[in-house]
Design a protein around this motif. Structure first.
Motif, PDB file in Angstrom:
ATOM      1  N   ALA A 334      -8.709-101.083  15.706  1.00 19.22           N
ATOM      2  CA  ALA A 334      -7.364-101.278  16.271  1.00 19.22           C
ATOM      3  C   ALA A 334      -7.374-102.353  17.344  1.00 19.22           C
ATOM      4  CB  ALA A 334      -6.845 -99.956  16.835  1.00 19.22           C
ATOM      5  N   GLU A 335      -8.407-102.376  18.167  1.00 21.01           N
ATOM      6  CA  GLU A 335      -8.484-103.371  19.240  1.00 21.01           C
ATOM      7  C   GLU A 335      -8.588-104.787  18.677  1.00 21.01           C
ATOM      8  OE1 GLU A 335     -11.312-104.383  23.114  1.00 21.01           O
ATOM      9  OE2 GLU A 335     -11.642-102.558  21.942  1.00 21.01           O
ATOM     10  N   ILE A 336      -9.424-104.975  17.656  1.00 17.49           N
ATOM     11  CA  ILE A 336      -9.571-106.307  17.054  1.00 17.49           C
ATOM     12  C   ILE A 336      -8.274-106.718  16.374  1.00 17.49           C
ATOM     13  CG2 ILE A 336     -10.833-107.633  15.321  1.00 17.49           C
ATOM     14  CD1 ILE A 336     -13.272-106.016  15.891  1.00 17.49           C
ATOM     15  N   ALA A 337      -7.597-105.774  15.712  1.00 15.21           N
ATOM     16  CA  ALA A 337      -6.341-106.103  15.023  1.00 15.21           C
ATOM     17  C   ALA A 337      -5.270-106.553  16.019  1.00 15.21           C
ATOM     18  CB  ALA A 337      -5.866-104.894  14.225  1.00 15.21           C
ATOM     19  N   ILE A 338      -5.139-105.850  17.148  1.00 17.36           N
ATOM     20  CA  ILE A 338      -4.128-106.223  18.152  1.00 17.36           C
ATOM     21  C   ILE A 338      -4.436-107.589  18.753  1.00 17.36           C
ATOM     22  CG2 ILE A 338      -3.212-105.590  20.411  1.00 17.36           C
ATOM     23  CD1 ILE A 338      -3.444-102.676  19.598  1.00 17.36           C
ATOM     24  N   ASP A 339      -5.713-107.863  19.049  1.00 11.78           N
ATOM     25  CA  ASP A 339      -6.088-109.173  19.596  1.00 11.78           C
ATOM     26  C   ASP A 339      -5.754-110.285  18.612  1.00 11.78           C
ATOM     27  OD1 ASP A 339      -6.981-107.958  21.877  1.00 11.78           O
ATOM     28  OD2 ASP A 339      -9.099-107.932  21.275  1.00 11.78           O
ATOM     29  N   THR A 340      -5.968-110.052  17.329  1.00  5.56           N
ATOM     30  CA  THR A 340      -5.670-111.069  16.325  1.00  5.56           C
ATOM     31  C   THR A 340      -4.174-111.320  16.233  1.00  5.56           C
ATOM     32  OG1 THR A 340      -7.622-110.347  15.063  1.00  5.56           O
ATOM     33  CG2 THR A 340      -6.008-111.701  13.904  1.00  5.56           C
ATOM     34  N   ASP A 343      -3.050-113.561  18.990  1.00  8.24           N
ATOM     35  CA  ASP A 343      -3.414-114.967  18.784  1.00  8.24           C
ATOM     36  C   ASP A 343      -2.441-115.678  17.853  1.00  8.24           C
ATOM     37  OD1 ASP A 343      -5.581-114.564  20.412  1.00  8.24           O
ATOM     38  OD2 ASP A 343      -7.021-114.245  18.766  1.00  8.24           O
ATOM     39  N   PHE A 344      -1.844-114.958  16.894  1.00  7.74           N
ATOM     40  CA  PHE A 344      -0.972-115.596  15.907  1.00  7.74           C
ATOM     41  C   PHE A 344       0.513-115.538  16.293  1.00  7.74           C
ATOM     42  CE2 PHE A 344      -4.680-115.277  13.174  1.00  7.74           C
ATOM     43  CZ  PHE A 344      -4.561-116.388  12.367  1.00  7.74           C
ATOM     44  N   VAL A 345       0.862-114.910  17.411  1.00 12.19           N
ATOM     45  CA  VAL A 345       2.265-114.813  17.810  1.00 12.19           C
ATOM     46  C   VAL A 345       2.905-116.191  17.972  1.00 12.19           C
ATOM     47  CG1 VAL A 345       3.776-114.149  19.723  1.00 12.19           C
ATOM     48  CG2 VAL A 345       2.171-112.496  18.775  1.00 12.19           C
ATOM     49  N   PRO A 346       2.300-117.180  18.668  1.00 13.00           N
ATOM     50  CA  PRO A 346       2.949-118.502  18.782  1.00 13.00           C
ATOM     51  C   PRO A 346       3.241-119.135  17.435  1.00 13.00           C
ATOM     52  CG  PRO A 346       1.157-118.295  20.356  1.00 13.00           C
ATOM     53  CD  PRO A 346       1.062-117.124  19.454  1.00 13.00           C
ATOM     54  N   ARG A 347       2.336-119.037  16.528  1.00 12.73           N
ATOM     55  CA  ARG A 347       2.554-119.620  15.201  1.00 12.73           C
ATOM     56  C   ARG A 347       3.682-118.884  14.470  1.00 12.73           C
ATOM     57  NH1 ARG A 347      -2.023-119.849  10.453  1.00 12.73           N
ATOM     58  NH2 ARG A 347      -0.626-120.437   8.726  1.00 12.73           N
ATOM     59  N   ALA A 348       3.710-117.539  14.597  1.00 15.92           N
ATOM     60  CA  ALA A 348       4.780-116.778  13.951  1.00 15.92           C
ATOM     61  C   ALA A 348       6.135-117.141  14.535  1.00 15.92           C
ATOM     62  CB  ALA A 348       4.500-115.275  14.106  1.00 15.92           C
ATOM     63  N   ASP A 354       8.732-112.507  12.000  1.00 15.71           N
ATOM     64  CA  ASP A 354       8.537-111.344  12.861  1.00 15.71           C
ATOM     65  C   ASP A 354       7.138-110.768  12.592  1.00 15.71           C
ATOM     66  OD1 ASP A 354       8.661-109.139  14.432  1.00 15.71           O
ATOM     67  OD2 ASP A 354      10.271-108.121  13.332  1.00 15.71           O
ATOM     68  N   LEU A 355       6.201-111.059  13.485  1.00 17.60           N
ATOM     69  CA  LEU A 355       4.815-110.583  13.372  1.00 17.60           C
ATOM     70  C   LEU A 355       4.618-109.429  14.349  1.00 17.60           C
ATOM     71  CD1 LEU A 355       1.831-110.755  12.447  1.00 17.60           C
ATOM     72  CD2 LEU A 355       1.499-112.510  14.218  1.00 17.60           C
ATOM     73  N   GLY A 356       4.152-108.295  13.857  1.00 20.48           N
ATOM     74  CA  GLY A 356       3.971-107.148  14.730  1.00 20.48           C
ATOM     75  C   GLY A 356       2.811-106.268  14.304  1.00 20.48           C
ATOM     76  N   THR A 398       3.383-107.402   9.033  1.00 20.24           N
ATOM     77  CA  THR A 398       2.986-106.230   9.811  1.00 20.24           C
ATOM     78  C   THR A 398       1.498-105.961   9.615  1.00 20.24           C
ATOM     79  OG1 THR A 398       5.167-105.238   9.526  1.00 20.24           O
ATOM     80  CG2 THR A 398       3.389-103.788  10.243  1.00 20.24           C
ATOM     81  N   VAL A 399       0.800-105.779  10.727  1.00 22.38           N
ATOM     82  CA  VAL A 399      -0.614-105.379  10.709  1.00 22.38           C
ATOM     83  C   VAL A 399      -0.661-103.918  11.137  1.00 22.38           C
ATOM     84  CG1 VAL A 399      -2.915-105.791  11.624  1.00 22.38           C
ATOM     85  CG2 VAL A 399      -1.347-107.719  11.248  1.00 22.38           C
ATOM     86  N   ARG A 400      -1.391-103.111  10.383  1.00 26.54           N
ATOM     87  CA  ARG A 400      -1.392-101.678  10.635  1.00 26.54           C
ATOM     88  C   ARG A 400      -2.826-101.132  10.551  1.00 26.54           C
ATOM     89  NH1 ARG A 400       1.701-100.644   6.849  1.00 26.54           N
ATOM     90  NH2 ARG A 400       3.670-100.720   8.028  1.00 26.54           N
ATOM     91  N   VAL A 401      -3.180-100.261  11.487  1.00 29.58           N
ATOM     92  CA  VAL A 401      -4.457 -99.542  11.459  1.00 29.58           C
ATOM     93  C   VAL A 401      -4.143 -98.059  11.502  1.00 29.58           C
ATOM     94  CG1 VAL A 401      -6.626 -99.046  12.652  1.00 29.58           C
ATOM     95  CG2 VAL A 401      -5.780-101.394  12.532  1.00 29.58           C
ATOM     96  N   VAL A 402      -4.584 -97.322  10.493  1.00 28.12           N
ATOM     97  CA  VAL A 402      -4.305 -95.891  10.365  1.00 28.12           C
ATOM     98  C   VAL A 402      -5.632 -95.166  10.173  1.00 28.12           C
ATOM     99  CG1 VAL A 402      -3.053 -94.118   9.087  1.00 28.12           C
ATOM    100  CG2 VAL A 402      -2.094 -96.420   9.299  1.00 28.12           C
ATOM    101  N   GLU A 403      -5.796 -94.051  10.861  1.00 26.64           N
ATOM    102  CA  GLU A 403      -7.018 -93.257  10.723  1.00 26.64           C
ATOM    103  C   GLU A 403      -6.807 -92.130   9.733  1.00 26.64           C
ATOM    104  OE1 GLU A 403      -8.201 -91.947  14.561  1.00 26.64           O
ATOM    105  OE2 GLU A 403      -8.910 -93.919  15.202  1.00 26.64           O
ATOM    106  N   ASP A 404      -7.790 -91.880   8.918  1.00 23.58           N
ATOM    107  CA  ASP A 404      -7.770 -90.770   7.978  1.00 23.58           C
ATOM    108  C   ASP A 404      -7.812 -89.450   8.755  1.00 23.58           C
ATOM    109  OD1 ASP A 404      -8.041 -89.078   5.852  1.00 23.58           O
ATOM    110  OD2 ASP A 404     -10.177 -89.472   5.564  1.00 23.58           O
TER     111      ASP A 404
END
Length: 499
Positions: A334-340, A343-348, A354-356, A398-404
């Motif tokens: 989750a931490e790596i996904a949020i950091d990424t 980084d891409f918000v300016p380009r979006a 709408d990048l979230g 949309t980037v999503r991280v879900v735990e089993d």
């Protein structure tokens, strides 16, 4: 045997087998000598025991037949002639003894020991034992004798005859010489035959070595398994499997390099063309600031494409580096996904997309992925970059991280509202340099190939489907937007982080 670094060094296979074949032979040989000595003693003593027993029995019969005392000697004493005949032996000294019922000496040598067995006395039953007379080792034959005219259970006399072991020892030595001496000839011959047999048996390995050494470095064809022994066939099969994998790997590398050269040639050619146009315009004195700006902008775009291609090639090389993939550590996905995403918000924003992020927060995520942080970050970057490339303005990524809930996997999803990927192309898009026709999107065609490679190194399951349900015809979702593409990667969950 170990080297200077302490690591074990494998010696010669020929010497190893020869040692294991000769060591038992050299170990058994002294055991064989000892057993031969024991057997030879039994063989040498048997005829002499029969002769000694006959002497004792004959002496017993003479003692039993004695009827009356003779002047100057006891009734049971032997006549001087019989005693002299008993002692006639050129090789050994013979002793005899006759004892009464109370153990008194009736005749013979007083120094001959009496038997110590507690076995019941049975008249005329012959016995043998080893004993000593003074310092001489002797073999003794003895029996109990019932004089004639008396009941067997009545008075019995002990008759013993003993002789030294000279003849027996000489016969034993002769037998040993007859058996052992030929072994001194047979043993070296056996060693030689073992060496020759082993050298001939290992010759197919030498032939296999010669065939492999004579090959050209580019020849990765399989080795003929029909020309090797059955014991070596599994090794040759393993080598052929390695050659096949190496051939496949080299073919992929050659294809990859050819495609990379072709992909790099286009932006480099554009750079060269624009530079030549600018040079001709300047030389002709027709340099227009607006035209120069357009040419410089094209040069900038071409150089950007070339730089992006080089970065993707480096990312692909890192993804295929198995050694780097082996250096794993607990990773908070989750931490790596949020950091990424950050980084891409300016380009979006530049593309009005709408990048979230939607999923568990890093501080709430207890499960960890065992992996390489740099590679996992590269995987997410390529998925987000791909989604932004194919999502039109006004779309959603949309980037999503879900735990089993069962703690078995951690799921990463990247979905968009772009045109999606047709089912027939979903396998092809993960091939290097493949791009969907008609998309009009510039790219290297390496991003999804990098994603697949990193996912495989982390034992993750990669799936691709639509974000929305497609229409029966036309490929659009019911609300008028594209069906989109959703990439789902299921990473095996590592141990949970303790609070």
């Amino acid at each position: 045997m170990s080297g200077k670094d302490g690591s074990a060094q494998q010696g010669s296979l020929f010497g190893e087998i020869l040692d294991w074949m000769l060591a038992p032979l050299l170990l058994i040989w002294p055991i064989s000598v000892a057993l031969t000595w024991l057997v030879a003693q039994g063989i040498a003593g048997r005829p002499y025991d029969r002769e000694l027993g006959e002497m004792a029995r004959s002496l017993g019969q003479q003692v039993a037949a004695a009827e009356a005392p003779v002047k100057g000697r006891d009734r049971y004493a032997l006549a001087p002639e019989a005693a002299a005949l008993l002692r006639v032996d050129a090789s050994d000294t013979v002793f005899y003894q006759v004892l009464g019922q109370r153990g008194e000496l009736l005749s013979g040598d007083a120094g001959l020991p009496v038997p110590t067995e507690d076995a019941p006395v049975v008249p005329w039953e012959l016995h043998f034992r080893d004993d000593e007379v003074g310092t001489d080792a002797v073999r003794v034959a003895y029996l109990w004798v019932a004089p004639e005219g008396q009941a067997p259970a009545g008075r019995t006399l002990l008759v013993q005859v003993a002789e030294t072991l000279g003849k027996r020892t000489r016969l034993t030595n002769e037998i040993i010489k007859g058996v052992i001496l030929p072994q001194f000839v047979i043993l070296p011959l056996a060693v030689l035959l073992v060496w020759l047999a082993l050298a001939r048996g290992i010759s197919p390995l030498n032939e296999l070595q010669r065939r492999i050494r004579s090959r050209d470095s580019s020849d990765l064809s399989p080795i003929d398994e029909q020309r090797v022994p059955d014991e070596v066939a599994p090794l040759v099969q393993a080598i052929n499997d390695l050659l096949a994998r190496l051939d496949s790997s080299m073919s992929r590398q050659k294809h990859f390099l050819a495609d990379a050269a072709h992909q790099l040639k286009t932006p480099l050619a554009g750079l060269r063309t624009q530079a030549e146009l600018i040079q001709r315009e300047i030389d002709a004195g027709r340099s227009n600031p607006d035209e120069l700006k357009r040419s410089l902008a094209q040069i900038a775009r071409a150089s950007e494409r070339a730089a992006h291609m080089v970065n993707q090639l480096l990312s692909m090389a890192r993804a295929e580096d198995a050694e780097q993939g082996m250096r794993r550590e607990p990773v908070n996905l989750a931490e790596i996904a949020i950091d990424t995403v950050r980084d891409f918000v300016p380009r979006a924003l530049e593309r009005r997309i709408d990048l979230g992020y939607d999923g568990v927060l890093p501080e709430d995520s207890r499960l960890r992925v065992q992996g390489q942080p740099v590679l996992i970050g590269e995987l997410i970057r390529n998925l987000v970059d791909n989604a932004l490339l194919y999502t039109p303005a006004g779309g959603l990524v949309t980037v999503r991280v879900v735990e089993d809930p069962f703690g078995q996997v951690v799921v990463l999803q990247v979905e968009d509202t772009g045109p999606g990927i047709a089912p027939g192309e979903r396998e092809k898009v993960f091939q290097p340099f493949y791009r969907s026709l008609g998309s009009g999107v510039e790219g290297s065609g390496l991003g999804l190939a990098i994603v697949k490679e990193i996912a495989q190194q982390h034992d993750a399951e990669l799936a691709l489907d639509d974000t929305r349900v497609r229409r029966a015809a036309g490929g659009e979702s019911p609300d008028g937007q594209g069906p989109g593409a959703r990439f789902t990667i299921r990473f095996p969950a590592g141990p949970a982080e303790t609070p």
